[in-house]
Design a protein around this motif. Structure first.
Motif, PDB file in Angstrom:
ATOM      1  N   TYR A  22     -24.966  26.819-107.008  1.00  0.00           N
ATOM      2  CA  TYR A  22     -24.778  26.326-105.643  1.00  0.00           C
ATOM      3  C   TYR A  22     -23.361  26.580-105.151  1.00  0.00           C
ATOM      4  O   TYR A  22     -23.156  26.864-103.971  1.00  0.00           O
ATOM      5  N   VAL A  36     -28.227  21.725-104.447  1.00  0.00           N
ATOM      6  CA  VAL A  36     -27.277  20.658-104.734  1.00  0.00           C
ATOM      7  C   VAL A  36     -27.943  19.285-104.758  1.00  0.00           C
ATOM      8  O   VAL A  36     -27.390  18.337-105.294  1.00  0.00           O
ATOM      9  N   LEU A  51      -6.982  20.708-106.214  1.00  0.00           N
ATOM     10  CA  LEU A  51      -6.407  22.056-106.327  1.00  0.00           C
ATOM     11  C   LEU A  51      -6.316  22.531-107.789  1.00  0.00           C
ATOM     12  O   LEU A  51      -5.536  23.422-108.105  1.00  0.00           O
ATOM     13  N   PHE A  90     -13.320   6.679 -92.648  1.00  0.00           N
ATOM     14  CA  PHE A  90     -12.387   6.803 -93.764  1.00  0.00           C
ATOM     15  C   PHE A  90     -11.348   5.681 -93.727  1.00  0.00           C
ATOM     16  O   PHE A  90     -11.097   5.010 -94.719  1.00  0.00           O
ATOM     17  N   ASP A 111     -16.269  25.367-113.558  1.00  0.00           N
ATOM     18  CA  ASP A 111     -17.533  24.858-113.026  1.00  0.00           C
ATOM     19  C   ASP A 111     -18.317  25.893-112.233  1.00  0.00           C
ATOM     20  O   ASP A 111     -19.528  25.810-112.113  1.00  0.00           O
ATOM     21  N   ILE A 167     -12.356  22.749 -97.880  1.00  0.00           N
ATOM     22  CA  ILE A 167     -11.024  22.194 -98.174  1.00  0.00           C
ATOM     23  C   ILE A 167     -11.161  20.901 -98.976  1.00  0.00           C
ATOM     24  O   ILE A 167     -10.437  20.676 -99.952  1.00  0.00           O
ATOM     25  N   ALA A 218      -9.313  20.948-102.433  1.00  0.00           N
ATOM     26  CA  ALA A 218      -8.020  20.269-102.400  1.00  0.00           C
ATOM     27  C   ALA A 218      -8.118  18.801-102.789  1.00  0.00           C
ATOM     28  O   ALA A 218      -7.210  18.265-103.398  1.00  0.00           O
ATOM     29  N   ILE A 219      -9.209  18.127-102.423  1.00  0.00           N
ATOM     30  CA  ILE A 219      -9.274  16.697-102.717  1.00  0.00           C
ATOM     31  C   ILE A 219     -10.148  16.437-103.930  1.00  0.00           C
ATOM     32  O   ILE A 219      -9.712  15.837-104.900  1.00  0.00           O
ATOM     33  N   ASP A 220     -11.401  16.914-103.908  1.00  0.00           N
ATOM     34  CA  ASP A 220     -12.300  16.657-105.039  1.00  0.00           C
ATOM     35  C   ASP A 220     -11.702  17.217-106.335  1.00  0.00           C
ATOM     36  O   ASP A 220     -11.557  16.517-107.326  1.00  0.00           O
ATOM     37  N   TYR A 221     -11.347  18.486-106.318  1.00  0.00           N
ATOM     38  CA  TYR A 221     -10.804  19.105-107.523  1.00  0.00           C
ATOM     39  C   TYR A 221      -9.279  19.082-107.555  1.00  0.00           C
ATOM     40  O   TYR A 221      -8.667  19.640-108.474  1.00  0.00           O
ATOM     41  N   ASN A 235     -17.570   5.992-102.940  1.00  0.00           N
ATOM     42  CA  ASN A 235     -17.239   7.346-103.394  1.00  0.00           C
ATOM     43  C   ASN A 235     -16.930   8.213-102.174  1.00  0.00           C
ATOM     44  O   ASN A 235     -17.676   9.122-101.834  1.00  0.00           O
ATOM     45  N   PRO A 236     -15.807   7.920-101.486  1.00  0.00           N
ATOM     46  CA  PRO A 236     -15.567   8.538-100.176  1.00  0.00           C
ATOM     47  C   PRO A 236     -15.435  10.059-100.223  1.00  0.00           C
ATOM     48  O   PRO A 236     -15.812  10.733 -99.267  1.00  0.00           O
ATOM     49  N   ILE A 237     -14.924  10.589-101.325  1.00  0.00           N
ATOM     50  CA  ILE A 237     -14.732  12.044-101.372  1.00  0.00           C
ATOM     51  C   ILE A 237     -16.087  12.740-101.322  1.00  0.00           C
ATOM     52  O   ILE A 237     -16.300  13.696-100.574  1.00  0.00           O
ATOM     53  N   GLN A 238     -17.036  12.217-102.113  1.00  0.00           N
ATOM     54  CA  GLN A 238     -18.379  12.801-102.083  1.00  0.00           C
ATOM     55  C   GLN A 238     -19.016  12.610-100.700  1.00  0.00           C
ATOM     56  O   GLN A 238     -19.687  13.510-100.196  1.00  0.00           O
TER      57      GLN A 238
END
Lengths: 321, 224
Positions: B114, B165, B100, B28, B108, B91, B95-98, B36-39
Motif C-alpha cells: 500500500y 490499508v 523523518l 487537533f 517498512d 507529509i 514527517a510526523i508518523d515516522y 491516536n491523532p496522528i493516525q
C-alpha cells in the motif's frame, strides 16, 4: 482487592509519574511540531521544553499503580475507554463508547463446557467472589501498530479452568462473544462472520499471565472495554483478547478464530506480538504508544518474552504467526 | 486591485476545499482527533484527497451529460484541493508518523504494497499539480491534456491503496472494506462515463428527454 503488578519488580525501578507527559501536553507538543515541520531541525528541541504535569483525569477511578513493570505510565481512563476496536458496535474506534453506553453488562453469564469434568454456567458475580480479582497492569499491543498500558482488574484464567477440570483430550480453549445484533449494531454488518470467536492452546490458556478481566482502573469493566467479562492475553496482538465472552469451550482441535477466517494469511492462530514477523498493513517492528509522538520499538512477545517464550520452544514463529 | 467576481459554484468549491483543513486543525487543537491523532490526520487527509480527486474527475462527464458547462472550469481547483490533502497526507506520514526516520520508512516500504502504490500515485499527481499553472498549460499545448489524463491511472491507484490499508479482505468480501468499495465504485463509474459510446448514449438520452419535456409543456399552449 489485592495489587499485583505482574511481573513484580522493585518499586525503585518504577519511573515517577512526573516523568511523563500528559496527553494534552503531547497534543500541544505535536501541534508545535506540526507547525515546525518546515523548520524540522528545531523540532526535537521544542519537545524537550515541555513541562511535565499531572495526568490525573477527574472522571477516572483510582488506579493503584501508575506504571507497568518496565516503568511506562498507564494510559488515561479517558483514552482507554474512548479508543476501542470493537466491531460488534462500530468500526469507528471513537464511536464505540457512545454506542455501547446502554449495553447491559450485568448480570452476565458465561457457559464453561466441552471436554471438562465439571461443566457449569457461571455468573460474573460468582466468578468475582470466587476468584478475588487483582489489578494487573499490562501492555496492549494492537496489530494496527498502536499500544496502551492498561490497568486491568481480573483473575487468571487457569483458576477457572482448574475448577472445571479439562479432560485429557482437551487441547484448546475456544471463546465466543455474545451474538445479539439488537444490542450490538455492528453485528448487522454482513462483512464479518459473527459471532466473534477466539482460541488459545491449553498451555497458553493455563499461563499465569492469561487473564479474565472483570474490571478496569479499579472499577467495573465498561461495556466498550469488553464487559461483562473479557480475555486479556498481553503477549498477543489485541484482537486475541476477545470481549463480552458468553461461552468458553474446551476442545480437542484448533478452533476457528474470527480474523483468521477473514484474512488467513494476515492473522494467524497464534498472533504473538513479534517485531520480526511483518504484516502487509502495519509495521510490526515499531508501534505508537497512545499519548506519545515518537514511534517506539516493538518488543518480542510485547515485552513478556521471559515469561512466555518457553511455550513456543522449537516452533517456527514465522510459520506459526 | 479589483476583487475578482466569484460565481456561487466557485464560492462553494473554495469553502468545501478549505473546510476539511479548518476542521482538522480545530479538531487537533481541541483534542478531538481520537487518542491516536496522528493516525486520525493520516486517515482524514487521505479520504479528503480521494474525495476531491473524484470531484474533479466528475466535472467533465457531469458537465457534458447534464450540460452544466461551468463545472469544467472548477475542475482544476477541485484537483488542486485533492493535491493539497494528498500532500498533507504524505507529509504527515513521513514527517510526523515516522518522524523523518527514513530508515524506518525504508524498512517498512518493501513489504507493504500500500505504501508503494500510494507513493506512485502521489508521484504521478505531483506533475499534474505543478503544470496546473497557466504558463505550463500554454507551454505544453496538446501534451498538457495528455499529461493530465494520468488522473485516469491515479484515481484507481488511490482506491487500491485504500483497499490495501483497511483491515479486511477483498477476495473474501469481508472486513472493513465497505468504504473503499464505495469510493472504488464511484471512481469506476466516472471512468466508464468517459467511454465515448456510453457518453454519447447518455447525451442522446438527455437531449431526447429534453425534447420530450419541451413538447409536453408546449402541447397545451398549442391546443389553445
Amino acid at each position: 482487592m489485592t495489587k499485583s503488578n505482574y511481573p513484580r519488580i522493585p518499586s525503585s525501578e518504577i519511573t515517577p509519574k512526573e516523568a511523563y507527559l500528559s496527553r494534552r501536553d503531547f497534543i500541544k507538543a505535536a501541534g508545535v511540531l506540526a507547525g515546525s515541520v518546515a523548520l524540522a531541525a528545531c523540532a526535537p528541541k521544542v519537545l524537550e521544553t515541555i513541562e511535565p504535569t499531572d495526568n490525573a483525569s477527574p472522571a477516572a477511578p483510582s488506579v493503584l499503580t501508575q506504571t507497568d513493570e518496565l516503568g511506562d505510565p498507564v494510559n488515561s481512563f479517558e483514552d482507554i475507554t474512548n479508543y476501542n476496536n470493537y466491531y460488534e458496535f462500530t468500526t469507528n474506534k471513537t464511536g464505540v463508547a457512545r454506542l455501547a453506553a446502554d449495553f447491559p453488562t450485568s448480570p452476565w453469564d458465561v457457559k464453561v463446557h466441552g471436554l471438562v469434568n465439571n461443566p457449569l454456567t457461571y455468573s460474573v458475580d460468582d466468578l468475582i467472589s470466587k476468584f478475588q480479582p487483582e489489578e494487573r497492569i499490562y501492555r496492549l499491543r494492537c496489530v494496527e501498530a498502536w499500544s496502551m498500558v492498561i490497568p486491568w482488574v481480573g483473575f487468571p484464567l487457569w483458576k477457572l479452568l482448574k475448577e472445571v477440570e479439562p479432560t485429557s483430550e482437551a487441547k484448546y480453549v475456544r471463546f465466543e462473544t455474545l451474538l445479539n445484533p439488537e444490542e450490538m449494531p455492528g453485528q448487522g454488518s454482513p462483512f464479518y462472520p459473527w459471532p466473534y470467536q477466539e482460541g488459545l492452546r491449553l498451555d497458553e490458556a493455563m499461563h499465569d499471565l492469561t487473564l479474565l478481566a472483570t474490571g478496569l482502573y479499579g472499577g467495573e469493566l465498561p461495556p466498550q472495554s469488553g464487559g461483562g467479562i473479557r480475555l486479556v492475553v498481553p503477549w498477543k496482538y489485541g484482537f486475541k483478547s476477545i470481549k463480552a465472552i458468553v461461552d468458553i469451550k474446551l476442545v480437542a482441535d484448533k478452533p476457528e478464530t474470527m480474523w483468521n477466517t477473514i484474512a488467513p494469511d494476515e492473522y494467524g492462530f497464534y498472533s504473538n506480538v513479534n517485531p520480526y514477523v511483518d504484516h502487509p498493513r502495519w509495521s510490526q517492528a515499531t508501534e505508537r504508544r497512545i499519548g506519545e509522538l515518537q514511534r517506539r520499538e516493538t518488543l518480542m512477545f510485547n515485552g513478556y518474552e521471559e515469561q512466555v517464550a518457553d511455550l513456543y520452544t522449537g516452533m517456527d514463529l514465522e510459520l506459526n504467526y | 486591485m479589483r476583487m475578482p467576481r466569484l460565481t456561487p459554484l466557485q464560492i462553494v468549491v473554495h469553502i468545501a476545499g478549505w473546510l476539511p483543513l479548518v476542521l482538522l486543525v480545530h479538531g487537533f487543537y481541541t483534542d478531538q482527533l481520537t487518542a491516536n491523532p496522528i493516525q486520525a490526520i493520516e486517515q482524514r487527509t487521505g479520504i479528503q484527497a480521494l474525495t476531491f480527486l473524484l470531484f474533479s474527475l466528475a466535472c467533465t462527464p457531469v458537465a457534458s451529460i447534464f450540460g452544466w458547462k461551468e463545472l469544467t472550469q472548477r475542475r482544476k481547483a477541485l484537483g488542486l484541493y485533492g493535491f493539497l490533502y494528498a500532500a498533507l497526507h504524505v507529509i504527515t506520514f513521513f514527517a510526523i508518523d515516522y518522524g523523518l526516520d527514513l530508515e524506518a520508512v525504508w524498512r517498512d516500504v518493501w513489504n507493504k504494497s500500500y505504501i508503494i502504490i500510494g507513493a506512485i500515485a502521489f508521484l504521478l499527481l505531483l506533475p499534474l499539480a505543478v503544470t496546473s499553472l497557466k504558463y505550463w498549460m500554454k507551454r505544453l499545448g496538446r501534451n498538457w491534456k495528455r499529461l493530465h489524463k494520468l488522473v485516469y491511472i491515479i484515481s484507481p491507484l488511490v482506491v487500491v491503496h485504500f483497499l490495501l490499508v483497511v483491515k479486511g479482505s477483498l477476495t473474501q468480501l469481508q472486513g472493513n472494506i465497505y468504504q473503499p468499495l464505495l469510493y472504488g465504485s464511484i471512481a469506476a463509474l466516472l471512468l466508464i462515463l468517459r467511454i465515448p459510446k456510453i457518453k454519447q448514449a447518455l447525451i442522446n438520452l438527455r437531449s431526447r428527454l429534453g425534447t420530450w419535456n419541451r413538447t409536453r409543456h408546449a402541447a397545451p399552449t398549442a391546443d389553445k
